[in-house]
Design an enzyme around this catalytic site. Structure first.
Site, mmCIF file in Angstrom:
data_model
loop_
_atom_site.group_PDB
_atom_site.id
_atom_site.type_symbol
_atom_site.label_atom_id
_atom_site.label_comp_id
_atom_site.label_asym_id
_atom_site.label_seq_id
_atom_site.Cartn_x
_atom_site.Cartn_y
_atom_site.Cartn_z
ATOM 1 N N HIS A 177 32.009 8.859 42.900
ATOM 2 C CA HIS A 177 32.557 10.109 42.623
ATOM 3 C C HIS A 177 31.154 11.323 41.561
ATOM 4 O O HIS A 177 32.087 11.721 41.378
ATOM 5 C CB HIS A 177 34.043 10.333 42.725
ATOM 6 C CG HIS A 177 34.515 9.966 43.234
ATOM 7 N ND1 HIS A 177 36.004 9.339 42.838
ATOM 8 C CD2 HIS A 177 35.187 9.543 44.166
ATOM 9 C CE1 HIS A 177 36.814 9.357 43.621
ATOM 10 N NE2 HIS A 177 36.248 9.419 45.233
ATOM 11 N N PRO A 178 30.374 10.711 41.769
ATOM 12 C CA PRO A 178 29.355 11.418 40.748
ATOM 13 C C PRO A 178 29.137 12.901 41.695
ATOM 14 O O PRO A 178 29.212 13.779 42.620
ATOM 15 C CB PRO A 178 27.538 11.342 41.812
ATOM 16 C CG PRO A 178 27.816 10.698 42.805
ATOM 17 C CD PRO A 178 29.053 10.184 43.439
#
Length: 553
Positions: free
Chosen positions: A469-470
């Site tokens: 989930h960057p």
């Protein structure tokens, strides 16, 4: 080779914008995407989710730099290199985020992005199918292009997880994407009629049927400027370098890794860093590439006392049967991502809103497809939602073909260690409840022998994995915020004719998986780009549910 709007990246937000910007037929839209087709069972079959993110054909193949607080491990950073972007290789989990996530955005300078502002866009994008599991339809959209469904939850372990949560003292929720995120309940997925319902299937493919929307398969190398205004994008196809011209605007939606890379290659970023790589500065924006955030998680695995887990299919014959049924009927085990129960809880009393997320899975397996050696088992993916650690994406060189440096700086804040120890201990407490007693043999990992803080810290250091989930590397904020990269209308500060609309602009990571809020950003950005009035604000306040104003723990 020209259009009114040129979008770089056919990912979650880019597909949504291609659909909305071409919707009225008045504007031409051209999408630049380096990746290829999403056809084939590895992407379209939901249960095959572990395959595409491990295939060079579909993934950019990025890894982090050695992470100093994780023993120097280099973690994989899957990003979709395919039509649909990461929505074509992700786990298909659908989570809007908590209302207070977006209120924080607004309070930190992203005016107009509070929950009451973004809720109408969630409703516009959704085609929600509650499937008889409950939930209040007034919170959801039912006519949008993105199908959101729930798995059948036939395996008794899915209900055992929910029951165990209630027995441990946590609330239940019929719909964590509706009025009340907090609690245990069914998990939602972007699957429709047995197929992955990616942003490409929902948005891009319908848009490409219009005469005013098209796609080019090429590598975007830099944004081209004239007199401080973006007028196009330099692309490379094979050995040929060309320029795609934008009559109105260039919009970057290339991911939280590739968008800051492209901004810096184009001369927008920290001036000193650009000078190190011989790049002329167009706009000195020190926030480009900074503020990198992600969710880390652990797999807490239990050995099963009964052969009821998905492990019975984890062999060549079992996979062939599942694949054949899916290919011919789009039904069966292959038609679900198998994440069918979930939870959002608070780590302790006094926490403002849930800060721990669970995905439950009725098999003990890693995301890369490696199962636990012990056979039948099940697991909870668990991790804190709002780490204070921050990293950065920086250039390795001025060569567009070279991968950037990705430094997450995971676990660099002392609070991360306490939060993860809490996650482990609370999960053990949940798995010890009566609902799991008929199904549990013993703990596989961390293993019951690990109890002290130091022992748990060693396990965390060796086994924490990215939840993929960057975000946050071109954050949205007010124009007087030196670290802001875009203003609340997604315009890049300091230049004209250029916007960013993807997970890069998140000021802070949201509670849960990021595909849904990324698509929402594309939906809302489209109205800003077209100069439309935003959708009407909602007056609802879901975080003030009367039964859960304070923590139950």
């Amino acid at each position: 080779m020209q259009a009114d709007f040129v979008i770089v990246g056919a990912g979650s937000a880019g597909c949504a914008m291609a659909y909305r910007l071409s919707e009225n037929g008045k504007h031409s839209v051209l999408v630049i995407e380096y990746g290829g087709t999403d056809a084939g069972p590895f992407i379209q079959m939901p249960a095959a989710l572990s395959y595409p993110m491990n295939m060079a054909r579909y993934d950019w193949g990025y890894t982090s730099e050695p992470e100093p607080y994780l023993g120097g491990r280099e973690l994989v950073v899957p990003r979709g290199k395919v039509v649909g972007g990461s929505s074509s290789i992700n786990g298909m989990v659908y989570v809007r985020g908590h209302a207070k996530d977006f209120d924080y955005w607004a309070e930190s300078g992203a005016e107009g992005w509070a929950y009451t502002d973004v809720l109408p866009y969630y409703k516009r994008m959704e085609h929600w199918h509650e499937g008889g599991h409950g939930g209040d339809r007034s919170w959801r959209g039912t006519r949008g292009p993105l199908h959101v469904t729930r798995g059948p939850r036939k395996n008794p372990l899915f209900q055992a997880f929910v029951d165990a949560g209630q027995q441990a003292g946590y609330p239940l929720t019929d719909d964590y994407n509706g009025e009340q995120q907090e609690g245990f309940g069914p998990m939602e997925q972007t699957v429709w009629r047995g197929r992955r319902w990616s942003a490409a299937n929902a948005y891009l493919k319908p848009a490409l049927k219009r005469d005013n929307c098209s796609i080019i398969r090429a590598l975007a190398q830099r944004v081209v400027f004239e007199d401080g205004r973006a007028i196009g994008v330099e692309i490379k196809r094979g050995d040929q370098v060309e320029t795609v011209r934008a009559n109105r605007e260039v919009i970057l939606a290339a991911s939280s890794i590739n968008t800051p890379k492209l901004l810096m290659l184009s001369g927008i970023g920290p001036a000193e860093h650009l000078a190190e790589h011989g790049i002329a500065v167009v706009a000195d924006r020190p926030g480009v590439g900074q503020n990198l955030q992600d969710h880390l998680e652990l797999y807490i695995q239990m050995a099963a006392s009964q052969p009821i887990t998905l492990y019975k299919y984890w062999n060549l014959w079992g996979k062939a049967l599942i694949g054949a049924q899916w290919l011919f009927t789009r039904t069966g085990m292959g038609a679900s991502n198998q994440f069918e129960s979930a939870a959002f809880i608070r780590s302790k009393a006094g926490v403002d809103y849930p800060d721990i997320q669970y995905h439950f899975l009725p098999i003990a397996v890693r995301y890369d497809g490696q199962t636990a050696a012990e056979g039948h088992g099940f697991q909870a993916h668990v991790g804190p939602m709002r780490s204070l650690s921050r990293g950065a994406v920086t250039l390795r060189s001025n060569n567009p073909d070279e991968a950037p440096k990705i430094n997450f700086n995971y676990m660099s804040d002392d609070s991360d260690w306490q939060d993860f120890r809490t996650c482990i201990r609370l999960t053990r407490e949940i798995f010890a409840q009566p609902a799991f007693k008929p199904y549990t043999s013993h703990e596989i990992q961390p293993g019951s022998a690990l109890q002290s803080d130091d022992e748990l810290d060693g396990f965390i250091r060796d086994h924490a994995e990215s939840a993929y989930h960057p975000c946050g590397t071109a954050k949205m904020g007010s124009t007087d915020d030196l670290m802001a990269v875009v203003d609340p209308t997604c315009r890049v500060i300091g230049v004209e004719g250029l916007r960013v609309a993807d997970s890069s602009i998140f000021p802070r990571i949201t509670n849960g998986n990021l595909n849904a809020p990324s698509i929402m950003v594309g939906e809302k950005a489209s109205d800003h780009i077209l100069g439309r009035d935003p959708l009407s604000r909602s007056n609802s306040e879901p975080w003030l549910h009367p039964d859960w104003k304070t923590s139950q723990r």
